[in-house]
Write a protein that holds these residues in place. Structure first.
Motif, PDB file in Angstrom:
ATOM      1  N   ARG A 286       0.861  -1.195   0.000  1.00  0.00           N
ATOM      2  CA  ARG A 286       0.000   0.000   0.000  1.00  0.00           C
ATOM      3  C   ARG A 286       0.889   1.233   0.000  1.00  0.00           C
ATOM      4  N   THR A 287       0.666   2.101  -0.963  1.00  0.00           N
ATOM      5  CA  THR A 287       1.385   3.371  -1.025  1.00  0.00           C
ATOM      6  C   THR A 287       0.441   4.497  -0.630  1.00  0.00           C
ATOM      7  N   VAL A 288       0.872   5.297   0.320  1.00  0.00           N
ATOM      8  CA  VAL A 288       0.091   6.443   0.779  1.00  0.00           C
ATOM      9  C   VAL A 288       0.734   7.702   0.216  1.00  0.00           C
ATOM     10  N   ARG A 289      -0.081   8.584  -0.311  1.00  0.00           N
ATOM     11  CA  ARG A 289       0.412   9.813  -0.927  1.00  0.00           C
ATOM     12  C   ARG A 289       0.250  10.989   0.028  1.00  0.00           C
ATOM     13  N   LEU A 290       1.355  11.642   0.344  1.00  0.00           N
ATOM     14  CA  LEU A 290       1.345  12.858   1.146  1.00  0.00           C
ATOM     15  C   LEU A 290       1.492  14.024   0.175  1.00  0.00           C
ATOM     16  N   ARG A 291       0.458  14.865   0.089  1.00  0.00           N
ATOM     17  CA  ARG A 291       0.389  15.866  -0.969  1.00  0.00           C
ATOM     18  C   ARG A 291       0.197  17.273  -0.397  1.00  0.00           C
ATOM     19  N   PRO A 292       1.260  18.093  -0.363  1.00  0.00           N
ATOM     20  CA  PRO A 292       1.076  19.500  -0.003  1.00  0.00           C
ATOM     21  C   PRO A 292       0.137  20.161  -1.006  1.00  0.00           C
ATOM     22  N   THR A 293      -0.709  21.040  -0.507  1.00  0.00           N
ATOM     23  CA  THR A 293      -1.740  21.640  -1.366  1.00  0.00           C
ATOM     24  C   THR A 293      -1.443  23.064  -1.781  1.00  0.00           C
ATOM     25  N   GLY A 294      -0.461  23.712  -1.143  1.00  0.00           N
ATOM     26  CA  GLY A 294      -0.327  25.152  -1.309  1.00  0.00           C
ATOM     27  C   GLY A 294      -1.195  25.862  -0.293  1.00  0.00           C
ATOM     28  N   ARG A 295      -1.080  27.155  -0.275  1.00  0.00           N
ATOM     29  CA  ARG A 295      -1.703  27.983   0.754  1.00  0.00           C
ATOM     30  C   ARG A 295      -3.222  27.871   0.750  1.00  0.00           C
ATOM     31  N   GLY A 296      -3.782  27.602   1.898  1.00  0.00           N
ATOM     32  CA  GLY A 296      -5.227  27.517   2.075  1.00  0.00           C
ATOM     33  C   GLY A 296      -5.567  27.881   3.502  1.00  0.00           C
ATOM     34  N   HIS A 297      -5.906  26.878   4.313  1.00  0.00           N
ATOM     35  CA  HIS A 297      -6.146  27.097   5.746  1.00  0.00           C
ATOM     36  C   HIS A 297      -4.872  27.600   6.426  1.00  0.00           C
ATOM     37  N   THR A 298      -3.729  27.080   6.009  1.00  0.00           N
ATOM     38  CA  THR A 298      -2.413  27.575   6.418  1.00  0.00           C
ATOM     39  C   THR A 298      -1.508  27.559   5.193  1.00  0.00           C
ATOM     40  N   LYS A 299      -0.266  28.011   5.351  1.00  0.00           N
ATOM     41  CA  LYS A 299       0.695  27.915   4.251  1.00  0.00           C
ATOM     42  C   LYS A 299       1.149  26.482   4.036  1.00  0.00           C
TER      43      LYS A 299
ATOM     44  N   ASP B 270      -0.475  23.381   4.561  1.00  0.00           N
ATOM     45  CA  ASP B 270      -1.443  22.284   4.521  1.00  0.00           C
ATOM     46  C   ASP B 270      -0.950  21.135   3.642  1.00  0.00           C
ATOM     47  N   GLN B 271      -1.286  19.914   4.070  1.00  0.00           N
ATOM     48  CA  GLN B 271      -1.128  18.768   3.179  1.00  0.00           C
ATOM     49  C   GLN B 271      -2.293  17.821   3.397  1.00  0.00           C
ATOM     50  N   VAL B 272      -2.638  17.082   2.352  1.00  0.00           N
ATOM     51  CA  VAL B 272      -3.644  16.029   2.454  1.00  0.00           C
ATOM     52  C   VAL B 272      -2.945  14.686   2.336  1.00  0.00           C
ATOM     53  N   ILE B 273      -3.600  13.664   2.858  1.00  0.00           N
ATOM     54  CA  ILE B 273      -3.054  12.306   2.831  1.00  0.00           C
ATOM     55  C   ILE B 273      -4.061  11.432   2.089  1.00  0.00           C
ATOM     56  N   GLU B 274      -3.598  10.821   1.005  1.00  0.00           N
ATOM     57  CA  GLU B 274      -4.452   9.995   0.164  1.00  0.00           C
ATOM     58  C   GLU B 274      -4.069   8.520   0.310  1.00  0.00           C
ATOM     59  N   VAL B 275      -5.091   7.678   0.414  1.00  0.00           N
ATOM     60  CA  VAL B 275      -4.896   6.228   0.388  1.00  0.00           C
ATOM     61  C   VAL B 275      -5.576   5.731  -0.881  1.00  0.00           C
ATOM     62  N   PRO B 276      -4.861   5.725  -2.004  1.00  0.00           N
ATOM     63  CA  PRO B 276      -5.513   5.510  -3.306  1.00  0.00           C
ATOM     64  C   PRO B 276      -6.225   4.165  -3.433  1.00  0.00           C
ATOM     65  N   ASP B 277      -5.640   3.085  -2.899  1.00  0.00           N
ATOM     66  CA  ASP B 277      -6.269   1.773  -3.092  1.00  0.00           C
ATOM     67  C   ASP B 277      -7.588   1.659  -2.345  1.00  0.00           C
ATOM     68  N   ALA B 278      -7.790   2.531  -1.329  1.00  0.00           N
ATOM     69  CA  ALA B 278      -9.028   2.505  -0.541  1.00  0.00           C
ATOM     70  C   ALA B 278      -9.953   3.671  -0.866  1.00  0.00           C
ATOM     71  N   GLY B 279      -9.485   4.616  -1.688  1.00  0.00           N
ATOM     72  CA  GLY B 279     -10.302   5.781  -2.015  1.00  0.00           C
ATOM     73  C   GLY B 279     -10.530   6.718  -0.849  1.00  0.00           C
ATOM     74  N   VAL B 280      -9.569   6.758   0.103  1.00  0.00           N
ATOM     75  CA  VAL B 280      -9.731   7.548   1.327  1.00  0.00           C
ATOM     76  C   VAL B 280      -8.851   8.790   1.262  1.00  0.00           C
ATOM     77  N   LEU B 281      -9.385   9.908   1.725  1.00  0.00           N
ATOM     78  CA  LEU B 281      -8.668  11.173   1.784  1.00  0.00           C
ATOM     79  C   LEU B 281      -8.772  11.757   3.180  1.00  0.00           C
ATOM     80  N   PHE B 282      -7.612  12.093   3.778  1.00  0.00           N
ATOM     81  CA  PHE B 282      -7.566  12.840   5.032  1.00  0.00           C
ATOM     82  C   PHE B 282      -7.242  14.289   4.685  1.00  0.00           C
ATOM     83  N   THR B 283      -8.101  15.223   5.108  1.00  0.00           N
ATOM     84  CA  THR B 283      -7.992  16.612   4.646  1.00  0.00           C
ATOM     85  C   THR B 283      -7.376  17.569   5.654  1.00  0.00           C
ATOM     86  N   GLY B 284      -7.247  17.170   6.937  1.00  0.00           N
ATOM     87  CA  GLY B 284      -6.938  18.185   7.929  1.00  0.00           C
ATOM     88  C   GLY B 284      -8.021  19.250   7.912  1.00  0.00           C
ATOM     89  N   ASP B 285      -7.681  20.469   8.297  1.00  0.00           N
ATOM     90  CA  ASP B 285      -8.694  21.521   8.439  1.00  0.00           C
ATOM     91  C   ASP B 285      -9.020  22.236   7.137  1.00  0.00           C
TER      92      ASP B 285
END
Length: 301
Positions: A158-171, A173-188
């Protein structure tokens, strides 16, 4: 940072590992139970390693999370990452020292170093029970590994993707994707059943960007995720992302339309607040509406 005070939570911001939800095979969520300043925490397993997403606020909370993750791991290697630098998400990472490898994106690491001490001081000033959670040996954490751009973490099968998003809620922010499960952790970047949290505290902190945040949410909402774990609120599906996107778009449009007419910021905030509460009377966090208006007024072209 006395001008940055937010309302004290009614309840102690305590993490409870009871009631853990399995949202996909070997993808667990320690839920926030609707308590302010408690995040949804992830534990993601592979064949060789386990990744923890966010820690809860302070030593005692993080100790519970580490103990739970260690039990789940059963000898597998442990990693930790955090969605952004705010205290309830990252200010327990010191507990994982020596037990897990702490990974963070460059912008978040910069936030921790530059702004972490001020946020620790600010949150300790909120009084009990928040200050109690940050008492003693709690300190601003430093990641073990810092990466530029995206980071793919191989947990074994299982490969988990850690993806910085650029400035949003903070400078940072990153989201964490679990592609094989279709799950996304968004933080705030996304909350469920809550008005978007705008940490707009001029002159101390003005890094939140309504424009950038909306662009991030437009991308995320088009991503086809099956399960969305918001920073706070109930786990849901893609509707969580669409709701935040639509809210930010409406907040921007209604704020800027009034700003175009040379209306004062106070009057804009009052009118937009009333409109948005009428639109979402069941949502919590109404105190963040005015912060969002202030931020978007500053970004009005």
């Amino acid at each position: 940072m006395s001008d940055t005070q937010i309302p004290d939570p009614v309840l102690d911001p305590a993490v409870h590992v009871a009631g853990v939800q399995e949202v996909a095979p070997d993808v667990l969520v320690i839920p926030d139970r609707g308590v302010q300043l408690v995040p949804n925490i992830g534990v993601i397993g592979g064949e060789r390693a386990v990744l923890v997403v966010d820690t809860g606020m302070g030593t005692a909370n993080a100790e519970q999370v580490l103990a739970f993750a260690s039990e789940v791991a059963k000898g597998r290697r442990l990693y930790l990452t955090t969605t952004h630098f705010h205290p309830e998400h990252a200010f327990g990472a010191h507990v994982f020292g020596g037990a897990a490898t702490y990974l963070a994106n460059r912008a978040q690491a910069d936030d921790l170093e530059a702004k972490g001490p001020g946020y620790l001081e600010m949150f300790r000033g909120f009084g009990s029970p928040v200050a109690d959670r940050l008492d003693g040996d709690v300190r601003v954490p430093a990641p073990d590994e810092v990466y530029d751009g995206a980071y793919d973490l191989d947990l074994g099968g299982r490969t988990v993707r850690l993806r910085p998003t650029g400035r949003g809620h903070t400078k940072g922010d990153q989201v964490i994707e679990v592609p094989d499960a279709g799950v996304l952790f968004t933080g705030d970047l996304a909350e469920a059943g809550q008005f978007a949290i705008f940490p707009w505290f001029p002159p101390y902190d003005t890094d939140v960007s309504g424009i950038g945040w909306l662009a991030v949410m437009e991308r995320l909402a088009a991503g086809g995720h099956r399960v969305v774990v918001p920073g706070h609120g109930e786990v849901g599906g893609p509707r969580v992302l669409a709701d935040v996107r639509d809210y930010l778009r409406l907040l921007r449009d209604e704020t800027w339309r009034r700003r175009d007419s040379a209306m004062g910021e106070g009057e804009i905030a009052a009118e937009v607040r009333a409109l948005l509460i009428e639109r979402h009377p069941e949502w919590v966090g109404r105190e963040w509406i005015e912060k969002g208006v202030g931020c978007l007024c500053s970004e009005h072209a």
